[in-house]
Design an enzyme around this catalytic site. Structure first.
Site, mmCIF file in Angstrom:
data_model
loop_
_atom_site.group_PDB
_atom_site.id
_atom_site.type_symbol
_atom_site.label_atom_id
_atom_site.label_comp_id
_atom_site.label_asym_id
_atom_site.label_seq_id
_atom_site.Cartn_x
_atom_site.Cartn_y
_atom_site.Cartn_z
ATOM 1 N N PRO A 12 2.312 2.732 -7.522
ATOM 2 C CG PRO A 12 2.805 4.855 -8.388
ATOM 3 C CD PRO A 12 2.437 4.153 -7.111
ATOM 4 C CB VAL A 13 6.859 0.376 -7.004
ATOM 5 C CG1 VAL A 13 7.707 -0.867 -6.837
ATOM 6 C CG2 VAL A 13 7.727 1.526 -7.484
ATOM 7 C CG HIS A 14 1.582 -3.296 -4.808
ATOM 8 N ND1 HIS A 14 2.081 -4.510 -4.348
ATOM 9 C CD2 HIS A 14 0.237 -3.460 -4.880
ATOM 10 C CE1 HIS A 14 1.073 -5.341 -4.134
ATOM 11 N NE2 HIS A 14 -0.054 -4.734 -4.457
ATOM 12 C CG ASN A 52 -2.009 -1.046 1.063
ATOM 13 O OD1 ASN A 52 -2.930 -0.896 0.291
ATOM 14 N ND2 ASN A 52 -1.854 -2.156 1.770
ATOM 15 C CD1 TRP A 53 5.996 1.325 0.551
ATOM 16 C CD2 TRP A 53 6.171 3.549 0.563
ATOM 17 N NE1 TRP A 53 7.242 1.648 0.095
ATOM 18 C CE2 TRP A 53 7.370 3.002 0.099
ATOM 19 C CE3 TRP A 53 6.040 4.939 0.660
ATOM 20 C CZ2 TRP A 53 8.453 3.794 -0.282
ATOM 21 C CZ3 TRP A 53 7.112 5.717 0.282
ATOM 22 C CH2 TRP A 53 8.301 5.143 -0.179
ATOM 23 C CG ASN A 54 6.099 3.115 -4.651
ATOM 24 O OD1 ASN A 54 5.361 3.360 -5.606
ATOM 25 N ND2 ASN A 54 7.399 3.308 -4.692
ATOM 26 C CE1 TYR A 88 34.551 11.914 7.774
ATOM 27 C CE2 TYR A 88 35.271 9.919 8.885
ATOM 28 C CZ TYR A 88 35.329 11.285 8.730
ATOM 29 O OH TYR A 88 36.141 12.029 9.523
ATOM 30 C CG HIS A 108 15.511 -0.476 -2.657
ATOM 31 N ND1 HIS A 108 14.458 -1.199 -3.163
ATOM 32 C CD2 HIS A 108 14.955 0.580 -2.018
ATOM 33 C CE1 HIS A 108 13.327 -0.612 -2.828
ATOM 34 N NE2 HIS A 108 13.593 0.465 -2.127
ATOM 35 N NE ARG A 122 3.998 -12.254 -0.660
ATOM 36 C CZ ARG A 122 3.025 -12.995 -0.162
ATOM 37 N NH1 ARG A 122 3.271 -13.832 0.797
ATOM 38 N NH2 ARG A 122 1.795 -12.899 -0.634
HETATM 39 C C1 LIG Z 1 5.435 -9.216 -3.714
HETATM 40 C C2 LIG Z 1 4.127 -8.486 -3.795
HETATM 41 C C3 LIG Z 1 3.829 -8.129 -5.257
HETATM 42 C C4 LIG Z 1 3.056 -9.412 -3.252
HETATM 43 O O1 LIG Z 1 1.842 -8.777 -3.293
HETATM 44 P P1 LIG Z 1 0.568 -9.369 -2.509
HETATM 45 O O2 LIG Z 1 -0.511 -8.368 -2.673
HETATM 46 O O3 LIG Z 1 1.003 -9.701 -1.134
HETATM 47 O O4 LIG Z 1 0.282 -10.703 -3.294
HETATM 48 P P2 LIG Z 1 -1.016 -11.657 -3.188
HETATM 49 O O5 LIG Z 1 -0.538 -13.045 -3.200
HETATM 50 O O6 LIG Z 1 -1.881 -11.203 -2.067
HETATM 51 O O7 LIG Z 1 -1.744 -11.393 -4.590
HETATM 52 C C5 LIG Z 1 -2.106 -10.091 -4.956
HETATM 53 C C6 LIG Z 1 -2.933 -10.107 -6.207
HETATM 54 O O8 LIG Z 1 -2.267 -10.798 -7.254
HETATM 55 C C7 LIG Z 1 -3.243 -11.261 -8.159
HETATM 56 N N1 LIG Z 1 -3.012 -12.693 -8.433
HETATM 57 C C8 LIG Z 1 -2.410 -13.576 -7.625
HETATM 58 N N2 LIG Z 1 -2.372 -14.782 -8.250
HETATM 59 C C9 LIG Z 1 -2.939 -14.641 -9.456
HETATM 60 C C10 LIG Z 1 -3.171 -15.487 -10.557
HETATM 61 N N3 LIG Z 1 -2.818 -16.762 -10.545
HETATM 62 N N4 LIG Z 1 -3.786 -14.970 -11.631
HETATM 63 C C11 LIG Z 1 -4.159 -13.690 -11.659
HETATM 64 N N5 LIG Z 1 -3.974 -12.839 -10.654
HETATM 65 C C12 LIG Z 1 -3.371 -13.304 -9.569
HETATM 66 C C13 LIG Z 1 -4.583 -11.026 -7.560
HETATM 67 O O9 LIG Z 1 -5.112 -9.837 -8.131
HETATM 68 C C14 LIG Z 1 -4.287 -10.799 -6.105
HETATM 69 O O10 LIG Z 1 -5.205 -9.964 -5.522
HETATM 70 P P3 LIG Z 1 -6.300 -10.614 -4.504
HETATM 71 O O11 LIG Z 1 -5.515 -10.880 -3.226
HETATM 72 O O12 LIG Z 1 -7.272 -9.512 -4.350
HETATM 73 O O13 LIG Z 1 -6.810 -11.858 -5.132
HETATM 74 C C15 LIG Z 1 4.113 -7.175 -2.940
HETATM 75 O O14 LIG Z 1 4.454 -7.479 -1.620
HETATM 76 C C16 LIG Z 1 5.084 -6.144 -3.455
HETATM 77 O O15 LIG Z 1 4.728 -5.349 -4.311
HETATM 78 N N6 LIG Z 1 6.328 -6.143 -2.928
HETATM 79 C C17 LIG Z 1 7.411 -5.300 -3.388
HETATM 80 C C18 LIG Z 1 7.120 -3.898 -3.118
HETATM 81 C C19 LIG Z 1 8.324 -3.057 -3.342
HETATM 82 O O16 LIG Z 1 9.417 -3.509 -3.505
HETATM 83 N N7 LIG Z 1 8.120 -1.784 -3.337
HETATM 84 C C20 LIG Z 1 9.219 -0.893 -3.497
HETATM 85 C C21 LIG Z 1 8.771 0.401 -3.095
HETATM 86 S S1 LIG Z 1 10.112 1.499 -2.980
#
Ligand SMILES: CC(C)(COP(=O)(O)OP(=O)(O)OC[C@H]1O[C@@H](n2cnc3c(N)ncnc32)[C@H](O)[C@@H]1OP(=O)(O)O)[C@@H](O)C(=O)NCCC(=O)NCCS
Length: 410
Positions: free
Chosen positions: A305-307, A301-303, A402, A340, A329
């Protein structure tokens, strides 16, 4: 209590150091030699890779190159997008760390956007091939179904208008691609939801916020963070653990303030300002991460666009290929950890893996918080990890930088 204790800190800082804020000094962070602008040149050069991707897509759409050749060319182009700026930064001595960070950030965004552009166009070709074979199968019967992205003048649930109806391959134009590159999203669409008009008062508010918060961030860094970091070097050198922890806790306060202001500046003020100018309708840049009761919820939920990019172009494709959720994951966090580290190590010309490890540590932390801490305890764990985790990484990098750059010369 917060206001009182911070007012005291503020006064103590002023009495001790005087006014350290100097906006002109910021220029020197970007420019070492006024006759050499490597970071700006790099940003301008990124257009070459954008145009290469568009050209490859045009060839693929016309069928003059095979899918295989297109995929190889795209991979080479994307690989160069990451390697070329890193090589330049590592070899050109006039590139400053802050200038290099901006250049590499631009290239990282270009990489993620071109990756998405490639995927969506491939999906369009696959859909086109399916529609074609269905049409051939039902020759002479009903017309082909309307394409998902070709709605014209449609209104979305929140009142946005999908106005410029484009279908594949008409989307392969400079205008379309540059709109996507400027838009505050990493996920390509043929037809983005568009807002009906530019709200001038809303835009003005966002611009004023951007200006004010930029000054505030620069001021807080110069006045509050830099002296605290400078005073932390001696305890680190002497390996005086109690003083190191005291410095770390002292740094945690300004660091967290700056991070929260930065979050608002980037995800609310800047992204909304850009979206307003472009009449870009999708304004979901963040959700209520501050209520996170688990680390997983925070990263979802925090970023946004990246998520969204991670889900659409990495996580879901991996799951569809048969990977387990935990593997997908882990792969996403590995990729995120790589970026990063790339964004910190290359500009500092120093490979220490602290950012990489910090990102990878999110996996065991997420497991621990999910298993043992619920509700408010989970929420507190997320906040504590944010408040303490970041200054640890900052101090590690600053200390190593440093030692590497200044200690030998003294
Ligand atoms: C790894 C990551 C993508 C996992 O996301 P998550 O939401 O925990 O993953 P979930 O297993 O709950 O699945 C999320 C969605 O994927 C989709 N999904 C999962 N399996 C699927 C499949 N087989 N087919 C289609 N869609 C699927 C669904 O839309 C699901 O949503 P739902 O829970 O409402 O069904 C997330 O933690 C992430 O974005 N991490 C990195 C973030 C990051 O590095 N940010 C940097 C910011 S600086």
């Amino acid at each position: 209590m917060l206001v009182l204790s911070n007012a005291r800190l503020f006064l103590e800082n002023l009495i001790k150091y005087g006014i350290l804020v100097d906006p002109i000094q910021v220029v020197s962070l970007f420019l070492k030699d006024p006759y050499s602008w490597p970071s700006l040149c790099l940003v301008i050069l990124s257009n070459v890779f954008v145009l290469t991707a568009l050209h490859i897509e045009k060839r693929l759409a016309a069928g003059t190159i095979s899918e295989r050749s297109g995929s190889v060319l795209h991979s080479l182009n994307l690989l160069t997008v990451l390697c070329f700026p890193a090589l330049v930064v590592l070899t050109v001595s006039s590139a400053t760390p802050v200038g290099a960070l901006f250049a590499l950030l631009t290239y990282t965004i270009v990489f993620l956007k071109l990756f998405s552009f490639r995927d969506v166009n491939r999906w369009c070709r696959e859909q086109r091939a399916k529609d074609e074979s269905a049409r051939l199968g039902e020759l002479g019967t009903s017309p082909a179904p309307a394409k998902r992205n070709s709605a014209s003048g449609q209104k979305t649930a929140n009142g946005d208008v999908v106005e410029s109806s484009v279908s594949y391959p008409a989307n392969l134009s400079y205008k379309d691609l540059y709109y996507f590159l400027l838009a505050p999203t990493l996920c390509y669409e043929l037809n983005f939801p568009r807002s009906p008009r530019i709200r001038k008062r809303f835009l003005l508010r966002r611009l004023i916020e951007m200006l004010f918060f930029t000054q505030l961030i620069v001021g807080l860094i110069q006045q509050w963070m830099v002296p605290t970091i400078q005073n932390s070097m001696k305890p680190f050198r002497d390996m005086d653990y109690s003083r190191i922890i005291e410095r770390l806790l002292k740094l945690a306060v300004p660091n967290h303030f700056i991070w929260l202001i930065f979050f608002y500046w980037l995800f609310h003020s800047s992204m909304n300002a850009v979206a307003e100018v472009l009449r870009f309708g999708d304004r979901e840049f963040y959700r209520d991460w501050w209520n996170s009761e688990s680390v997983t919820y925070f990263w979802q939920n925090w970023n946004i666009p990246v998520h969204k990019w991670c889900l659409r172009h990495f996580y879901v494709p991996m799951i569809r290929y048969g990977c387990r959720r935990w593997m997908a994951r882990t792969a996403v966090f590995l990729l995120s950890a790589f970026f990063h580290e790339y964004l910190v190590s290359v500009p500092l010309r120093m490979f220490r893996l602290w950012a990489f490890m910090g990102m990878m540590a999110q996996l065991p932390l997420a497991w621990f918080v999910g298993k043992f801490l619920q509700g408010n305890y989970g929420n507190a764990a997320v906040w504590i990890s944010l408040i303490i985790g970041q200054p640890i990484a900052v101090l590690m990098y600053v200390h190593d930088y440093y030692v590497l750059n200044y200690e030998g010369s003294q």
